[in-house]
Design a protein around this motif. Sequence first.
Motif, short mmCIF file in Angstrom:
data_model
loop_
_atom_site.label_atom_id
_atom_site.label_comp_id
_atom_site.label_asym_id
_atom_site.label_seq_id
_atom_site.Cartn_x
_atom_site.Cartn_y
_atom_site.Cartn_z
N SER A 50 -0.12 -2.38 -8.18
CA SER A 50 0.16 -1.60 -6.97
C SER A 50 1.16 -0.47 -7.21
O SER A 50 1.41 0.33 -6.31
N GLY A 51 1.73 -0.37 -8.42
CA GLY A 51 2.68 0.68 -8.72
C GLY A 51 4.05 0.40 -8.13
O GLY A 51 4.17 -0.35 -7.17
N TYR A 52 5.09 1.00 -8.73
CA TYR A 52 6.46 0.76 -8.26
C TYR A 52 6.71 -0.73 -8.07
O TYR A 52 7.32 -1.16 -7.08
N ASN B 245 2.48 4.32 -1.18
CA ASN B 245 2.38 5.19 -2.36
C ASN B 245 1.34 4.73 -3.39
O ASN B 245 1.54 4.92 -4.59
N THR B 246 0.26 4.15 -2.93
CA THR B 246 -0.80 3.78 -3.88
C THR B 246 -2.14 3.68 -3.16
O THR B 246 -2.19 3.61 -1.93
N ALA B 247 -3.23 3.68 -3.93
CA ALA B 247 -4.56 3.53 -3.37
C ALA B 247 -4.83 2.05 -3.05
O ALA B 247 -4.30 1.16 -3.71
N TRP B 248 -5.68 1.83 -2.06
CA TRP B 248 -5.94 0.46 -1.62
C TRP B 248 -6.54 -0.39 -2.73
O TRP B 248 -6.26 -1.60 -2.81
N LYS C 23 8.60 -2.89 -5.15
CA LYS C 23 7.76 -3.60 -4.19
C LYS C 23 8.00 -5.10 -4.23
O LYS C 23 7.91 -5.78 -3.19
N ASN D 3 -5.76 -0.59 -5.72
CA ASN D 3 -4.67 -1.16 -6.51
C ASN D 3 -3.98 -2.30 -5.77
O ASN D 3 -3.54 -3.28 -6.39
N THR E 173 0.81 -1.22 0.00
CA THR E 173 0.00 0.00 0.00
C THR E 173 0.84 1.28 0.00
O THR E 173 0.29 2.37 -0.13
#
Length: 216
Positions: free
Chosen positions: A80-82, A41-44, A86, A46, A39
Motif C-alpha cells: 500500500s506504500g508508505y 496516497n495509493t491505488a486501490w 500506515k 495496492n 488507500t
Amino acid sequence: MNHRRVIPKIYARLLAAHGPQHWWPGETPFEIMVGAVLTQNTAWVNVERAIANLKRGDALSPEAIVAVHPRRLAAWLKPSGYFNVKAKRLRAFCRWLIAQGGLEPLARRPTGELRRALLAVHGIGPETADDILLYAFGRPVFVIDAYTRRIFRRLGLVAGTEDYETLRALFEEALGPETPVYNEYHGLIVRHGKDVCRTVPRCGDCCLAMQCRRVG
C-alpha cells in the motif's frame, strides 16, 4: 450556476455511462475501515494486496493488528506504500476502536459526534473519516477526494481551491441526506476519474464532455 440542479444531473449521466459501482469493496465494516486508512496516497489495487496479506496472516481484526509486531504489520502493508506510516496509523486507529468498545457503541453515536471522534484519531483526516462514516456506518456524509476536485473543476462547477468542508457542504446541500446516492456517486466519481477524466483526460470517451470547460 444552480448546483442543486446540476450536481444531480451529473450523477444521472455518470450512472448511465458506468452503471452501479457497488463501492466500497469490503466484506465487513472493519475491512472497509482498514481500506479507508490504507488507500491514502495509493491505488486501490495496492490496498487489496495489503488487505490480502492481513487475511493470510489471520490479522484482519483490531486485536490482531494491535498485538502483532510493528515490523511484521509494516511488511504486510508494504504493497500500500508508505507502509511504516500506515502501520502506525492503522495501529492507532485499532487501539482507538478497541478503547471505544468496538463498532456497536460507535454505531449508536450521532453522526457529528462520531465524525469529531474519528478526526481526533492519529492519521485520520476528513476524507478518511468520511469514507468510514459513509461506507462502514452508512451515514449521509459526502466524500470529497482528488477526483471530485478534478472533475468538477473541469466542469466549471468549483474552483478546486475550496477547503474540504466547503465542498462537502456543497454536495450535501445539492443532493439532500441520501446515503445510497452518496455511496454510489462517490464510486462513480472514482471510476470516471480513473478511467476517463484522468490527469490527461480521455475527452472522447466522456459522458460529460458537452458541458466540460476543460479548465486544466
